[in-house]
Design an enzyme around this catalytic site. Structure first.
Site, PDB file in Angstrom:
ATOM      1  N   ASP A 177      12.235   2.970   4.588  1.00 33.79           N
ATOM      2  CA  ASP A 177      11.831   1.564   4.600  1.00 33.79           C
ATOM      3  C   ASP A 177      13.066   0.709   4.841  1.00 33.79           C
ATOM      4  OD1 ASP A 177      10.875  -1.128   3.700  1.00 33.79           O
ATOM      5  OD2 ASP A 177       9.123   0.021   3.050  1.00 33.79           O
ATOM      6  N   PHE A 194     -12.110 -22.311   3.556  1.00 31.53           N
ATOM      7  CA  PHE A 194     -12.136 -22.776   4.944  1.00 31.53           C
ATOM      8  C   PHE A 194     -13.536 -22.591   5.536  1.00 31.53           C
ATOM      9  CE2 PHE A 194      -7.726 -21.645   4.034  1.00 31.53           C
ATOM     10  CZ  PHE A 194      -7.089 -22.825   4.394  1.00 31.53           C
ATOM     11  N   TYR A 217      -1.818  -8.550  16.554  1.00 22.64           N
ATOM     12  CA  TYR A 217      -1.674  -7.541  15.500  1.00 22.64           C
ATOM     13  C   TYR A 217      -2.658  -6.394  15.703  1.00 22.64           C
ATOM     14  CZ  TYR A 217      -2.673  -5.372  10.978  1.00 22.64           C
ATOM     15  OH  TYR A 217      -2.923  -4.468   9.984  1.00 22.64           O
ATOM     16  N   ARG A 238     -11.337 -22.294   9.907  1.00 21.90           N
ATOM     17  CA  ARG A 238     -10.178 -21.862  10.687  1.00 21.90           C
ATOM     18  C   ARG A 238     -10.682 -21.236  11.989  1.00 21.90           C
ATOM     19  NH1 ARG A 238      -6.982 -18.499   6.087  1.00 21.90           N
ATOM     20  NH2 ARG A 238      -8.975 -17.408   6.187  1.00 21.90           N
ATOM     21  N   ILE A 298       0.845  -1.207   0.000  1.00 17.57           N
ATOM     22  CA  ILE A 298       0.000   0.000   0.000  1.00 17.57           C
ATOM     23  C   ILE A 298       0.873   1.247   0.000  1.00 17.57           C
ATOM     24  CG2 ILE A 298      -1.932   1.172   1.102  1.00 17.57           C
ATOM     25  CD1 ILE A 298      -2.625  -1.491   2.465  1.00 17.57           C
TER      26      ILE A 298
END
Length: 328
Positions: free
Chosen positions: A31, A207, A140, A281, A12
């Site tokens: 970066d 899944f 996260y 999952r 992105i």
């Protein structure tokens, strides 16, 4: 004045750099190239280094007249975050602390943050709105929420204004065909489906097909990556115009099921794309879709590539010309 894009060699981030350059902005990219690709940066000044390195960040700020930051530099794999939360707290949370400290030191008072709708956890409404509770279900999402909260206190203490953009799935590729999506390992649905069409995988796994959705498969939000880039740039413009700190969702408002995505990819690619049904999952909610009504009203954001066909067509064009990603 320049815009600093941290993580600007990533998926992105690189598309946002391309859009900033198209608008005539001066762009600086920071970066460490652990996940990003040098070839993805189409212009501006690229500094290879880590935002946690104070000497490196001093050089970036001292050598450029930066007035705003767009912050993408973060780890983003949900599964990995659950196995190694320390990695995510150190890179995402501590990295953001280091960035905000340098911004304050050099008098840079505007930051746009690439957040995630994973900050909400299990949705209490569909589509999700900005006022919904935030209760992440993985490390996260928890680190991204911590980063948002940190920005709020830096605003209170130091007047650093922020816009946090929460979204789920970026997809597609740049209209130039020069940049696209290349993760190793790849975990996103659309590029994995396209790997099947490129005969790099034998099939796509589904899944679970017993969810409470029209076709039994999970429904998710997909937004073209360039439309996401546009939203980040509109947020910079809001802050440059004296706007207050805000949080916005970016979503298509309805979502697409796994089976719908696969079927559209079959039409776009002309490949049968075999699908294999597997067990659910753990932790996959049936529907994750965000509302962007507030974003459209307050930022004037209007996605220009809002059909799934457009999104997949652009991704397919890039993957056909880059079957091994940037390694080509």
């Amino acid at each position: 004045m320049a815009v600093l894009v941290t993580g600007g060699a990533g998926y992105i981030g690189s598309h946002t750099v391309a859009e900033l350059l198209a608008r005539g902005e001066e762009v600086v990219v920071a970066d460490n190239l652990q996940q990003g690709h040098r070839q993805a940066v189409l212009g501006g000044k690229l500094y290879e280094g880590d935002i946690r390195d104070a000497a490196f960040m001093d050089r970036v700020f001292q050598e450029n007249r930066i007035d705003a930051v767009i912050h993408f530099a973060a780890h983003s794999l949900v599964g990995e975050s659950m196995q190694n939360p320390a990695k995510y707290y150190h890179n995402n949370v501590y990295g953001t602390l280091c960035l905000l400290e340098k911004m304050n030191e050099y008098g840079v008072k505007k930051i746009v943050f690439s957040s995630t709708a994973a900050t909400y956890g299990e949705p209490e409404n569909v589509p999700i709105v900005e006022s919904d509770r935030t209760l992440p279900t993985n490390a996260y999402g928890e680190t991204k929420l911590a980063m948002e909260k940190m920005m709020r206190w830096f605003d209170t203490a130091h007047g650093i204004k922020y816009v946090s953009l929460r979204y789920f799935n970026a997809a597609g590729a740049h209209e130039s065909g020069r940049i696209g999506e290349d993760h190793k390992p790849e975990t996103h649905l659309i590029p994995i489906i396209l790997q099947v069409a490129l005969n790099q995988r034998p099939h796509i796994s589904i899944f679970g097909d017993d969810y409470a959705t029209p076709d039994g498969t999970c429904i998710r939000d997909y937004i073209h990556v360039t439309d996401l880039s546009d939203a980040h740039i509109l947020a910079v413009e809001k802050l440059r115009g004296g706007g207050e700190s805000s949080i916005y969702n970016l979503g298509n408002g309805k979502g697409f099921s796994v089976k719908e995505v696969i079927e559209i990819a079959r039409r776009v690619t002309g490949h049968p794309i075999p699908a294999v049904m597997e067990a659910r999952r753990t932790g996959d909610p049936a529907i994750l879709v965000a509302s962007s009504e507030r974003t459209r009203a307050e930022l004037g954001w209007k996605p220009r590539r809002d059909s799934l066909e457009q999104i997949i067509e652009s991704a397919w064009t890039w993957h056909q010309s880059h079957p091994a990603g940037y390694a080509d």
